[in-house]
Design a protein around this motif. Structure first.
Motif, short mmCIF file in Angstrom:
data_model
loop_
_atom_site.label_atom_id
_atom_site.label_comp_id
_atom_site.label_asym_id
_atom_site.label_seq_id
_atom_site.Cartn_x
_atom_site.Cartn_y
_atom_site.Cartn_z
N PHE A 90 0.95 -1.27 -0.10
CA PHE A 90 -0.02 -0.05 0.07
C PHE A 90 0.80 1.22 -0.15
CE2 PHE A 90 0.45 -1.38 4.52
CZ PHE A 90 0.93 -0.19 4.84
N GLY A 91 0.16 2.54 -0.46
CA GLY A 91 0.67 3.74 -0.41
C GLY A 91 -0.25 4.71 0.12
N LEU A 92 0.17 5.72 0.72
CA LEU A 92 -0.72 6.79 1.22
C LEU A 92 -0.20 8.11 0.70
CD1 LEU A 92 -2.89 7.75 3.54
CD2 LEU A 92 -1.07 7.65 5.06
N LYS A 107 14.39 13.67 -6.32
CA LYS A 107 14.94 13.03 -5.13
C LYS A 107 13.92 12.49 -4.22
CE LYS A 107 18.67 12.18 -2.10
NZ LYS A 107 20.02 12.88 -1.22
N ASN A 108 12.82 13.27 -3.89
CA ASN A 108 11.68 12.83 -3.19
C ASN A 108 11.03 11.55 -3.71
OD1 ASN A 108 10.05 14.13 -0.93
ND2 ASN A 108 11.24 15.79 -2.15
N ILE A 109 11.05 11.30 -5.11
CA ILE A 109 10.59 10.11 -5.61
C ILE A 109 11.52 8.82 -5.77
CG2 ILE A 109 9.61 9.26 -7.81
CD1 ILE A 109 8.72 12.22 -8.34
N THR A 110 12.69 9.36 -6.06
CA THR A 110 13.79 8.36 -6.38
C THR A 110 14.45 7.71 -5.20
OG1 THR A 110 15.48 9.85 -6.83
CG2 THR A 110 14.30 9.12 -8.67
N ASP A 111 14.59 8.65 -4.00
CA ASP A 111 15.04 7.94 -2.69
C ASP A 111 14.41 6.94 -2.10
OD1 ASP A 111 17.61 8.81 -1.01
OD2 ASP A 111 15.78 8.46 0.51
N PRO A 112 13.17 6.86 -2.16
CA PRO A 112 12.57 5.72 -1.41
C PRO A 112 12.87 4.20 -2.30
CG PRO A 112 10.85 7.43 -1.39
CD PRO A 112 12.27 7.76 -2.10
N LEU A 113 12.95 4.74 -3.68
CA LEU A 113 13.06 3.54 -4.44
C LEU A 113 14.63 3.01 -4.31
CD1 LEU A 113 11.61 4.85 -7.88
CD2 LEU A 113 10.96 2.86 -6.44
N ARG A 160 5.36 10.08 -6.02
CA ARG A 160 6.24 9.26 -4.88
C ARG A 160 5.91 8.15 -4.26
NH1 ARG A 160 7.84 12.58 0.97
NH2 ARG A 160 5.48 12.23 1.23
N ALA A 161 4.39 8.23 -4.18
CA ALA A 161 3.60 7.01 -3.74
C ALA A 161 3.37 6.00 -4.92
CB ALA A 161 2.35 7.44 -3.24
N VAL B 123 5.47 5.27 6.14
CA VAL B 123 4.62 4.68 4.88
C VAL B 123 5.52 4.12 3.58
CG1 VAL B 123 2.79 4.88 3.41
CG2 VAL B 123 2.40 5.63 5.77
N LEU B 124 6.45 4.98 3.35
CA LEU B 124 7.43 4.72 2.13
C LEU B 124 8.26 3.50 2.52
CD1 LEU B 124 8.10 8.43 1.27
CD2 LEU B 124 6.74 6.75 -0.04
N GLY B 125 8.22 3.08 3.97
CA GLY B 125 9.20 2.06 4.07
C GLY B 125 10.48 2.35 4.55
#
Ligand SMILES: Nc1ncnc2c1ncn2[C@@H]1O[C@H](COP(=O)(O)OP(=O)(O)O)[C@@H](O)[C@H]1O
Ligand SMILES: [Mg+2]
Lengths: 251, 216
Positions: A90-92, A107-113, A160-161, B123-125
């Motif tokens: 899930f995402g929120l 970076k907000n989007i890629t960093d969790p990846l 990002r989610a 939530v992003l883990g």
């Protein structure tokens, strides 16, 4: 296939009963809209479902995997390594975005990846750029969140989610923090996701939007589901007084 | 005594002052973070011990603390330490004192962070440590920089307290020369030295603040 099952969820804050007894299933590709007056427990429900809040009792199941079960009337959470895996389902999207202000948009989007899903930098960048394109934000790749409008920030947070490829995406009043003229761009993005059969659970005050988009509408009040069904049933022909009263305020 | 001799002597002292300054920062900045963790610990025993430590460090004069660190081992345990322990004692005293101040600054910064940042990360883990070191700490550093600058500037002036255990930093030397020469000039020159030292420090801190002002 059921992607999410919530069974008999109960949640108190000290003496305050916030969620009395809620059960809900979400099928793959379904869009569920949750409406209801403020203070009715909608956010708490989403926060329990996304493991930001611990429930007192009930069951929480994603894609058949049990995150929470109940033993002797008390919620029992799965071991951390299982929860970590389930977390990926899930995402929120938050009402106030919660972007990381010290990271650029990309970076907000890629960093969790990179940090969480251990993808390579190149792969993460490709995913990030693709999503920014989809959100019509390619030109903002290197901007910082403070340089964006609220609507743009919310689109980044949706990207990002989505980047983490969740099976279910939750939205908690995604347009409530925005100026009225900016809500349209977010609703448009969500519509596009619905057209792509993204499974979504959306808490919203945009009744017309819920009617147009949702497959299933839930009206919550006082920590219970008062009424649920198709938008036709719940929004156009509400049966309960409380639903009617609530909806009358939007006419 | 000629000016050149005075300036050479004071410069030597200044070098020691700079050494105290740098070593104190190098050790107290990270130690302060550990102290904050203790202060914010869920364990009440750890939390209260840390609280007591901070209150003693902030509630008693640094000068007295330096004397305790230097003379303590002898008076309390009868341990005689070599003269070279003087400098180490100064560093230990300063580090323990400044770590307490930095800890409280860190805590203020950490507690001022919006909960939403932790929740988004969760939530992003992100793991707990990733959340702290990648998401929270960088933002905390930006928030606390002005308060840290204040402490750092105070530290420059505090280095002169090392004179109580006769470590030959700049102030100690200035005092020795002044009494030998029956002149106040060494003190004034020392004052100029401290001012220049602080000017460089303030400039550096300003530069760092600019570095982190790329976002809001
Ligand atoms: N962390 C909390 N501690 C205590 N009470 C809370 C907390 N979070 C929410 N509540 C209370 O629970 C009720 C439901 O809140 P919420 O789930 O945010 O409602 P909604 O999202 O429908 O407006 C409110 O009465 C609110 O004050
Ligand atoms: Mg809410």
């Amino acid at each position: 296939m059921k992607l999410l099952e919530i069974k008999n969820l109960k949640k108190n804050f000290d003496d305050l009963e916030v969620i009395e007894d809620i059960s809900l299933d979400v099928e793959e590709g379904q869009v569920v809209a949750i409406i209801g007056p403020s203070g009715s427990g909608k956010s708490t429900l989403l926060r329990c479902a996304t493991l930001l809040e611990t429930m007192d009792s009930g069951e929480l199941i994603y894609v058949g995997e049990k995150a929470v079960t109940t033993v002797d009337g008390k919620a029992v959470y799965a071991p951390p390594k299982d929860l970590k895996r389930i977390q990926r389902y899930f995402g929120l999207v938050f009402q106030n975005f919660n972007l990381f202000p010290h990271y650029s948009v990309i970076k907000n989007i890629t960093d969790p990846l990179i940090s969480v899903q251990k993808k390579s930098k190149e792969e993460a960048l490709a995913i990030g750029r693709e999503l920014l394109k989809k959100m019509a934000l390619s030109s903002k790749e290197d901007a910082y969140p403070y340089q964006l409008s609220g609507g743009q920030q919310q689109r980044v947070s949706i990207a990002r989610a989505l980047a983490l490829n969740p099976k279910v995406l939750f939205f908690d009043e995604p347009t409530s923090a925005l100026d009225p003229e900016l809500t349209g761009e977010i609703l448009k993005v969500i519509k596009q996701l619905a057209a792509e059969k993204m499974t979504m659970v959306i808490v919203t005050h945009e009744i017309a939007f819920a009617r147009d988009l949702a497959d299933h509408v839930i009206f919550m009040d006082g920590g219970v589901i008062v009424e649920e069904g198709s938008p036709e049933e719940v929004i156009n022909n509400p049966q309960h007084e409380r639903t009617k009263l609530f909806l009358s305020r939007f006419e | 005594m000629s000016w050149s001799v005075l300036l050479t002597k004071l410069s030597e002292g200044m070098l020691v002052s700079v050494e105290i300054f740098v070593l104190t920062l190098v050790f107290s900045l990270p130690l302060g973070l550990i102290v904050t963790f203790g202060r914010m610990s869920k364990n009440a025993l750890i939390r209260n011990i840390t609280k007591l430590y901070i209150s003693i460090m902030r509630g008693t004069p640094l000068m007295l603390q330096l004397m305790v660190v230097y003379f303590g081992p002898y008076y309390l345990f009868g341990i005689t330490l070599p003269r070279s322990y003087r400098f180490l004692a100064v560093i230990i005293g300063f580090v323990l004192n400044y770590a307490a101040y930095f800890a409280e600054i860190y805590r203020g910064g950490i507690e001022s962070m919006p909960l939403g940042q932790y929740e988004a990360a969760k939530v992003l883990g992100y793991s707990k440590s990733q959340t702290f070191f990648k998401i929270i700490l960088p933002q905390v550093i930006k928030r606390i920089l002005p308060a840290v600058t204040n402490e750092v500037i105070t530290l420059v002036k505090d280095t002169s307290l090392a004179f109580v255990i006769s470590v030959s930093e700049m102030f100690t030397l200035a005092k020795a020369i002044a009494s030998a020469q029956r002149s106040t000039i060494p003190f004034m020159v020392a004052g100029v030295f401290y001012y220049v030292f602080n000017f460089v420090v303030a400039y550096t801190m300003e530069w760092i603040e600019k570095k982190v002002s790329y976002y809001r």
